[in-house]
Design an enzyme around this catalytic site. Structure first.
Site, PDB file in Angstrom:
ATOM      1  N   ASN A   1      57.144  47.089  85.466  1.00  0.00           N
ATOM      2  CA  ASN A   1      56.581  45.893  84.828  1.00  0.00           C
ATOM      3  C   ASN A   1      55.693  45.183  85.844  1.00  0.00           C
ATOM      4  OD1 ASN A   1      56.295  43.733  82.894  1.00  0.00           O
ATOM      5  ND2 ASN A   1      57.730  42.540  84.127  1.00  0.00           N
TER       6      ASN A   1
ATOM      7  N   HIS B   1      54.306  41.383  86.785  1.00  0.00           N
ATOM      8  CA  HIS B   1      54.633  39.974  86.501  1.00  0.00           C
ATOM      9  C   HIS B   1      53.714  39.076  87.329  1.00  0.00           C
ATOM     10  CE1 HIS B   1      57.338  36.748  85.181  1.00  0.00           C
ATOM     11  NE2 HIS B   1      57.147  36.235  86.387  1.00  0.00           N
TER      12      HIS B   1
END
Ligand code: GRF
Length: 191
Positions: free
Chosen positions: A100, A102
């Protein structure tokens, strides 16, 4: 490796990876009208349109996402602006293989969607971007790559977001390459 991207937003990270020569073989979205989905259609990348309303639960949707990626022989998953949390059927299928990105220096400003606004509000003069492995612990999986980004006095959310995005375009490809190298030393999915 064969990448599957999960997207909900504008899709600039998706575009950056495709233009950077990564092998994006499938894109899944929970928001078929988002910019990232349009880009996938434009580039004729197989698109899984997985709005929650088509399913009776998040688990069922995530099982469909898993099956969609499996049918395209996805080896590594990248959450590039995905605004939901993966549930067990998906996490278990791709454990250790989901990255991911971020928009903060995790663990700072983790666990929420408005990390850029939070950074501005808090008055820090440095924030950044983080690429990390996705686990059950929201925004708290092992960090693979990070880059610090200065906050300027006259920054608005938009100018700061743009600067953070530039850092993301560097660290996400780097994190993918690092994870690919690590996975190349371990057995492939299903073996
Ligand atoms: C990025 O800032 C990422 O950190 C966050 O969502 C945003 C996605 O941007 N998770 P884009 O859709 O790739 O342009």
């Amino acid at each position: 490796m064969r990448l599957g991207l999960v997207v909900s937003g504008k899709g600039s990270n998706l575009r950056n990876l495709v233009e950077g020569g990564f092998d994006v073989v499938a894109v899944a979205t929970n928001r078929p009208s988002c910019g990232a989905a349009s880009y996938a259609r434009e580039r004729a990348i197989p698109l899984g349109e997985l709005s929650l309303k088509r399913f009776s639960s998040e688990e069922e949707r995530d099982a469909a996402m898993r099956d969609f990626f499996a049918s395209h022989r996805v080896e590594l998953v990248v959450d590039a602006g995905y605004d939901r949390i993966h549930t067990r059927p998906f996490l278990e299928a791709y454990r250790g293989r989901i990255i991911n990105v971020h928009p903060s220096l995790l663990p700072q400003f983790g666990g929420r969607m408005d990390a850029v606004a939070q950074a501005l509000r808090s008055g820090v003069n440095v924030t950044g971007a983080t690429a990390h492995l996705v686990t059950e612990n929201l925004d708290a999986g092992p960090i693979i790559a990070q880059e610090a980004v200065p906050v300027m006095e006259d920054d608005t959310e938009e100018t700061l977001r743009r600067r953070i995005h530039e850092a993301e375009y560097r660290i996400l490809p780097e994190a993918i390459r690092l994870l690919e190298a690590r996975l190349a030393e371990s057995p492939a999915v299903g073996q």
